[in-house]
Design a protein around this motif. Structure first.
Motif, PDB file in Angstrom:
ATOM      1  N   UNK A  63       0.703  -1.397   0.119  1.00 61.52           N
ATOM      2  CA  UNK A  63      -0.210  -0.066   0.032  1.00 61.52           C
ATOM      3  C   UNK A  63       0.960   0.998   0.053  1.00 61.52           C
ATOM      4  N   UNK A  64       2.132   1.168  -0.522  1.00 53.76           N
ATOM      5  CA  UNK A  64       3.067   2.304  -0.421  1.00 53.76           C
ATOM      6  C   UNK A  64       2.628   3.105  -1.698  1.00 53.76           C
ATOM      7  N   UNK A  65       2.275   4.442  -1.154  1.00 51.98           N
ATOM      8  CA  UNK A  65       1.563   5.333  -2.149  1.00 51.98           C
ATOM      9  C   UNK A  65       2.744   5.959  -3.111  1.00 51.98           C
ATOM     10  N   UNK A  69       3.666   6.864  -8.703  1.00 54.67           N
ATOM     11  CA  UNK A  69       4.062   7.649  -9.685  1.00 54.67           C
ATOM     12  C   UNK A  69       5.186   6.711 -10.557  1.00 54.67           C
ATOM     13  N   UNK A  70       5.450   5.469 -10.167  1.00 53.61           N
ATOM     14  CA  UNK A  70       6.288   4.724 -11.020  1.00 53.61           C
ATOM     15  C   UNK A  70       5.549   3.569 -11.811  1.00 53.61           C
ATOM     16  N   UNK A  71       4.302   3.460 -11.487  1.00 56.42           N
ATOM     17  CA  UNK A  71       3.276   2.379 -11.899  1.00 56.42           C
ATOM     18  C   UNK A  71       3.038   2.792 -13.498  1.00 56.42           C
ATOM     19  N   UNK A  72       3.390   1.947 -14.508  1.00 55.95           N
ATOM     20  CA  UNK A  72       2.870   2.212 -15.674  1.00 55.95           C
ATOM     21  C   UNK A  72       1.383   2.192 -15.919  1.00 55.95           C
ATOM     22  N   UNK A  73       0.796   1.214 -15.122  1.00 51.77           N
ATOM     23  CA  UNK A  73      -0.729   1.368 -15.145  1.00 51.77           C
ATOM     24  C   UNK A  73      -1.425   1.119 -13.599  1.00 51.77           C
TER      25      UNK A  73
END
Length: 321
Positions: A63-65, A69-73
């Motif tokens: 659950x690290x917010x 910003x690094x997730x592609x989807x």
């Protein structure tokens, strides 16, 4: 030169100073006690795959917010757009792990004895070849001056650094070439795509342990056979093979991880990274970005490369028409 070698070229032979073993090499017959290097080569890709996959999976379910910003989807896209369950993926990957290990047992041969004497003999053979090449390129007189001045150092560098690095890069090139053209064929041939390659594209949103989710025939042809051919054509030693197997597997997992990290070493090495391959898994890029797993040169040379900028330009054109 040194006390044992008055000259580098000694008639039809060469004289080399005592061997200097570089930091990365071990004279042990096996890297690990009681475990042959052949078995290490077979275990390396399996361990690399599951260790990296589980690491990324832990990131996926965290659950690290700060990861957002690094997730592609978005995380929910994995559940809503993929047409295969994680259990089906894991089962298919385990089957491929077993198949690759069995093929590897039949393919890999027992490595030769590791010894100073063997290294010395091979370096002397390399030194004799170096004499012929330098004389041919620079002429006998100039060649002899170069050899007497730098012959031992050149032989040492070629044997321990130059040739091993060239072998590794050649193996990467061979595998890239094998996979590019077969991968592209599986997209341009409707039968191959429908019956075989479409299995992998059930993962519309890739994730780490889905990297090697594919039809068993594709897994054998693209990955298992391609890696085996690259290893044999590049004449890799068993320890180079360990690195090649582990690195290739790690790169494949990273390319499907679903993250675009600025500090990921796999993604810094070349433009063929997770974001690049993700484009291929989307509808707009399914006929592009066939290169895998290392470089992008075949896409660039043959006009099949697509970037995020290209996608934006296409969408902008659609809006203005």
């Amino acid at each position: 030169m040194n006390s044992t070698c008055p000259a580098f070229v000694m008639g039809e032979s060469v004289c080399l100073p005592p061997i200097r073993i570089p930091f990365y090499f071990s004279l042990r017959q096996s890297i690990f006690d009681d475990i042959p290097d052949t078995y290490v080569a077979l275990a390396a890709p399996v361990l690399t795959f599951w260790l990296m996959s589980l690491t990324f999976h832990c990131l996926d379910i965290s659950s690290w917010r700060w990861l957002d910003k690094y997730r592609i989807h978005e995380s929910e896209e994995v559940k809503s757009k993929n047409l295969v369950t994680p259990w089906e993926v894991a089962r298919a990957v385990i089957f491929q792990n077993v198949m690759q290990t069995l093929v590897g047992l039949a393919w890999l041969t027992e490595p030769p004895e590791v010894s100073v004497a063997r290294c010395q003999s091979e370096m002397e053979g390399l030194g004799r070849m170096l004499v012929l090449v330098v004389r041919h390129l620079f002429g006998k007189e100039m060649g002899m001056k170069i050899l007497e001045l730098r012959g031992p150092e050149m032989t040492h560098w070629l044997y321990w650094w130059g040739i091993p690095a060239a072998q590794i890069f050649f193996a990467l090139f061979v595998l890239d070439t094998w996979q590019y053209f077969l991968h592209r064929l599986m997209h341009t041939n409707q039968y191959l795509y429908r019956k075989i390659h479409s299995v992998h594209h059930k993962l519309y949103v890739p994730y780490a342990f889905g990297a090697f989710y594919s039809h068993p025939f594709e897994g054998f042809l693209l990955d298992t056979l391609g890696i085996a051919i690259a290893e044999r054509v590049a004449c890799l030693s068993i320890r180079q093979t360990i690195f090649f197997f582990a690195y290739g597997t790690g790169k494949g997992v990273d390319d499907h991880c679903g993250y675009s990290f600025p500090f990921d070493p796999f993604q810094l090495i070349s433009g063929n990274n997770s974001d690049y391959h993700d484009i291929h898994h989307q509808a707009i890029g399914i006929k592009s970005n066939f290169s895998q797993p290392f470089f992008v040169h075949w896409d660039v040379l043959l006009g099949t490369r697509m970037t995020r900028e290209d996608i934006q330009e296409r969408r902008q054109k659609v809006k203005t028409t």
